[in-house]
Scaffold this motif. Structure first.
Motif, PDB file in Angstrom:
ATOM      1  N   SER A  25      61.151   1.804  64.084  1.00  0.00           N
ATOM      2  CA  SER A  25      61.533   1.589  65.478  1.00  0.00           C
ATOM      3  C   SER A  25      60.782   2.537  66.418  1.00  0.00           C
ATOM      4  CB  SER A  25      63.043   1.723  65.667  1.00  0.00           C
ATOM      5  OG  SER A  25      63.473   3.016  65.319  1.00  0.00           O
ATOM      6  N   SER A  26      60.575   3.793  66.028  1.00  0.00           N
ATOM      7  CA  SER A  26      59.824   4.698  66.905  1.00  0.00           C
ATOM      8  C   SER A  26      58.347   4.306  66.931  1.00  0.00           C
ATOM      9  CB  SER A  26      60.012   6.156  66.503  1.00  0.00           C
ATOM     10  OG  SER A  26      59.331   6.456  65.322  1.00  0.00           O
ATOM     11  N   PHE A  27      57.807   3.837  65.817  1.00  0.00           N
ATOM     12  CA  PHE A  27      56.428   3.339  65.776  1.00  0.00           C
ATOM     13  C   PHE A  27      56.286   2.126  66.684  1.00  0.00           C
ATOM     14  CE2 PHE A  27      53.219   0.584  63.615  1.00  0.00           C
ATOM     15  CZ  PHE A  27      52.104   1.383  63.850  1.00  0.00           C
ATOM     16  N   THR A  28      57.259   1.222  66.622  1.00  0.00           N
ATOM     17  CA  THR A  28      57.254   0.028  67.470  1.00  0.00           C
ATOM     18  C   THR A  28      57.288   0.418  68.946  1.00  0.00           C
ATOM     19  OG1 THR A  28      58.343  -1.281  65.753  1.00  0.00           O
ATOM     20  CG2 THR A  28      58.486  -2.117  68.007  1.00  0.00           C
ATOM     21  N   ARG A  29      58.144   1.368  69.292  1.00  0.00           N
ATOM     22  CA  ARG A  29      58.205   1.839  70.694  1.00  0.00           C
ATOM     23  C   ARG A  29      56.875   2.428  71.141  1.00  0.00           C
ATOM     24  NH1 ARG A  29      63.210   3.299  69.143  1.00  0.00           N
ATOM     25  NH2 ARG A  29      62.688   5.485  68.772  1.00  0.00           N
ATOM     26  N   GLY A  30      56.225   3.169  70.264  1.00  0.00           N
ATOM     27  CA  GLY A  30      54.918   3.741  70.592  1.00  0.00           C
ATOM     28  C   GLY A  30      53.884   2.667  70.876  1.00  0.00           C
ATOM     29  N   LEU A  31      53.890   1.614  70.059  1.00  0.00           N
ATOM     30  CA  LEU A  31      52.966   0.496  70.291  1.00  0.00           C
ATOM     31  C   LEU A  31      53.302  -0.230  71.585  1.00  0.00           C
ATOM     32  CD1 LEU A  31      52.623  -1.044  66.716  1.00  0.00           C
ATOM     33  CD2 LEU A  31      50.898   0.272  67.965  1.00  0.00           C
ATOM     34  N   GLU A  32      54.587  -0.474  71.818  1.00  0.00           N
ATOM     35  CA  GLU A  32      55.000  -1.166  73.041  1.00  0.00           C
ATOM     36  C   GLU A  32      54.647  -0.352  74.277  1.00  0.00           C
ATOM     37  OE1 GLU A  32      59.135  -1.813  72.228  1.00  0.00           O
ATOM     38  OE2 GLU A  32      58.749  -3.692  71.160  1.00  0.00           O
ATOM     39  N   ASP A  33      54.847   0.959  74.226  1.00  0.00           N
ATOM     40  CA  ASP A  33      54.491   1.823  75.356  1.00  0.00           C
ATOM     41  C   ASP A  33      52.987   1.775  75.623  1.00  0.00           C
ATOM     42  OD1 ASP A  33      57.142   2.532  75.624  1.00  0.00           O
ATOM     43  OD2 ASP A  33      56.898   4.526  74.715  1.00  0.00           O
ATOM     44  N   PHE A  57      53.104   7.044  53.557  1.00  0.00           N
ATOM     45  CA  PHE A  57      53.692   5.837  52.967  1.00  0.00           C
ATOM     46  C   PHE A  57      53.992   4.871  54.090  1.00  0.00           C
ATOM     47  CE2 PHE A  57      57.472   3.283  52.193  1.00  0.00           C
ATOM     48  CZ  PHE A  57      57.135   2.628  51.021  1.00  0.00           C
ATOM     49  N   MET A  58      53.759   3.571  53.842  1.00  0.00           N
ATOM     50  CA  MET A  58      54.204   2.572  54.807  1.00  0.00           C
ATOM     51  C   MET A  58      54.563   1.297  54.079  1.00  0.00           C
ATOM     52  SD  MET A  58      50.835   1.624  57.021  1.00  0.00           S
ATOM     53  CE  MET A  58      50.413  -0.081  57.101  1.00  0.00           C
ATOM     54  N   ASP A  59      55.583   0.628  54.635  1.00  0.00           N
ATOM     55  CA  ASP A  59      56.007  -0.638  54.053  1.00  0.00           C
ATOM     56  C   ASP A  59      55.774  -1.756  55.069  1.00  0.00           C
ATOM     57  OD1 ASP A  59      58.137  -0.614  55.864  1.00  0.00           O
ATOM     58  OD2 ASP A  59      59.644  -0.111  54.368  1.00  0.00           O
ATOM     59  N   GLY A  60      56.198  -2.940  54.734  1.00  0.00           N
ATOM     60  CA  GLY A  60      55.956  -4.117  55.554  1.00  0.00           C
ATOM     61  C   GLY A  60      56.640  -4.119  56.904  1.00  0.00           C
ATOM     62  N   SER A  61      57.530  -3.174  57.158  1.00  0.00           N
ATOM     63  CA  SER A  61      58.224  -3.152  58.445  1.00  0.00           C
ATOM     64  C   SER A  61      57.282  -2.854  59.609  1.00  0.00           C
ATOM     65  CB  SER A  61      59.372  -2.134  58.421  1.00  0.00           C
ATOM     66  OG  SER A  61      58.887  -0.839  58.186  1.00  0.00           O
ATOM     67  N   VAL A  62      56.097  -2.345  59.343  1.00  0.00           N
ATOM     68  CA  VAL A  62      55.141  -2.055  60.427  1.00  0.00           C
ATOM     69  C   VAL A  62      54.272  -3.261  60.767  1.00  0.00           C
ATOM     70  CG1 VAL A  62      55.068   0.384  59.826  1.00  0.00           C
ATOM     71  CG2 VAL A  62      53.335  -1.154  58.910  1.00  0.00           C
ATOM     72  N   LEU A  63      54.297  -4.292  59.934  1.00  0.00           N
ATOM     73  CA  LEU A  63      53.395  -5.423  60.155  1.00  0.00           C
ATOM     74  C   LEU A  63      53.743  -6.221  61.410  1.00  0.00           C
ATOM     75  CD1 LEU A  63      52.913  -6.681  56.490  1.00  0.00           C
ATOM     76  CD2 LEU A  63      51.371  -5.265  57.874  1.00  0.00           C
ATOM     77  N   GLU A  64      55.014  -6.471  61.640  1.00  0.00           N
ATOM     78  CA  GLU A  64      55.394  -7.252  62.823  1.00  0.00           C
ATOM     79  C   GLU A  64      54.982  -6.570  64.126  1.00  0.00           C
ATOM     80  OE1 GLU A  64      59.280  -9.166  65.021  1.00  0.00           O
ATOM     81  OE2 GLU A  64      59.391  -8.788  62.872  1.00  0.00           O
ATOM     82  N   PRO A  65      55.278  -5.267  64.318  1.00  0.00           N
ATOM     83  CA  PRO A  65      54.843  -4.639  65.566  1.00  0.00           C
ATOM     84  C   PRO A  65      53.322  -4.547  65.691  1.00  0.00           C
ATOM     85  CG  PRO A  65      56.015  -3.050  64.179  1.00  0.00           C
ATOM     86  CD  PRO A  65      56.161  -4.384  63.538  1.00  0.00           C
ATOM     87  N   LEU A  66      52.621  -4.337  64.583  1.00  0.00           N
ATOM     88  CA  LEU A  66      51.160  -4.315  64.647  1.00  0.00           C
ATOM     89  C   LEU A  66      50.600  -5.681  65.036  1.00  0.00           C
ATOM     90  CD1 LEU A  66      50.009  -2.114  61.626  1.00  0.00           C
ATOM     91  CD2 LEU A  66      49.483  -1.743  64.036  1.00  0.00           C
ATOM     92  N   CYS A  67      51.158  -6.736  64.450  1.00  0.00           N
ATOM     93  CA  CYS A  67      50.705  -8.089  64.778  1.00  0.00           C
ATOM     94  C   CYS A  67      51.034  -8.444  66.223  1.00  0.00           C
ATOM     95  CB  CYS A  67      51.309  -9.110  63.814  1.00  0.00           C
ATOM     96  SG  CYS A  67      50.603  -9.022  62.152  1.00  0.00           S
ATOM     97  N   ALA A  68      52.183  -8.017  66.716  1.00  0.00           N
ATOM     98  CA  ALA A  68      52.540  -8.264  68.117  1.00  0.00           C
ATOM     99  C   ALA A  68      51.543  -7.570  69.043  1.00  0.00           C
ATOM    100  CB  ALA A  68      53.962  -7.790  68.404  1.00  0.00           C
ATOM    101  N   ALA A  69      51.178  -6.329  68.723  1.00  0.00           N
ATOM    102  CA  ALA A  69      50.186  -5.607  69.525  1.00  0.00           C
ATOM    103  C   ALA A  69      48.838  -6.306  69.448  1.00  0.00           C
ATOM    104  CB  ALA A  69      50.077  -4.160  69.042  1.00  0.00           C
ATOM    105  N   TRP A  70      48.455  -6.784  68.257  1.00  0.00           N
ATOM    106  CA  TRP A  70      47.188  -7.496  68.082  1.00  0.00           C
ATOM    107  C   TRP A  70      47.151  -8.726  68.980  1.00  0.00           C
ATOM    108  CZ3 TRP A  70      45.202 -12.189  66.764  1.00  0.00           C
ATOM    109  CH2 TRP A  70      43.887 -12.234  66.326  1.00  0.00           C
ATOM    110  N   HIS A  71      48.226  -9.524  68.951  1.00  0.00           N
ATOM    111  CA  HIS A  71      48.285 -10.734  69.786  1.00  0.00           C
ATOM    112  C   HIS A  71      48.210 -10.379  71.264  1.00  0.00           C
ATOM    113  CE1 HIS A  71      48.809 -13.925  66.874  1.00  0.00           C
ATOM    114  NE2 HIS A  71      49.721 -13.200  66.233  1.00  0.00           N
TER     115      HIS A  71
END
Length: 122
Positions: A26-34, A53-67
């Protein structure tokens, strides 16, 4: 349009470290959104070199930023040095979207880590 930003203000950098998982995404997602906040063209460098370490939970926010960045005529480039991120991106079929960059300078210039590596004859 040049693939390199003309104005540094159009390029933003998001850095993450430690573990990126469902508990910290969630904090990573906020950083991308900001970083993506605002209008106009946007170039985004995501530095995962400090991630252990990273799991699949970062893929959705990264893909949203990519789009978002691509819709606005920009790009997202990801710095990842360890094998974990590459394995995750490969398993998700996202290596084409998120090839490996070794540094922010390489990402800025569009030089992937595979292209930058010297060729060795074996």
């Amino acid at each position: 349009m040049s693939p390199h930003p003309d104005v540094f203000d159009e390029c933003r950098v998001v850095r993450a470290g430690g573990e990126l998982d469902v508990a910290t995404a969630s904090s990573f997602t906020r950083g991308l959104e900001d970083a993506c906040h605002g209008d106009g063209r946007l170039f985004l460098i995501v530095d995962l070199s400090g991630v252990t370490f990273m799991d699949g939970s970062v893929l959705e926010p990264l893909c949203a930023a990519w789009h978002d960045c691509h819709r606005r005529g920009g790009w997202v480039r990801v710095i990842h040095t360890g094998p974990g991120a590459a394995l995750l991106f490969r398993a998700a079929g996202l290596l084409e979207w998120f090839p490996r960059y070794a540094s922010a300078q390489d990402a800025w210039q569009g030089i992937t880590a595979d292209r930058a590596a010297p060729h060795r004859d074996t």
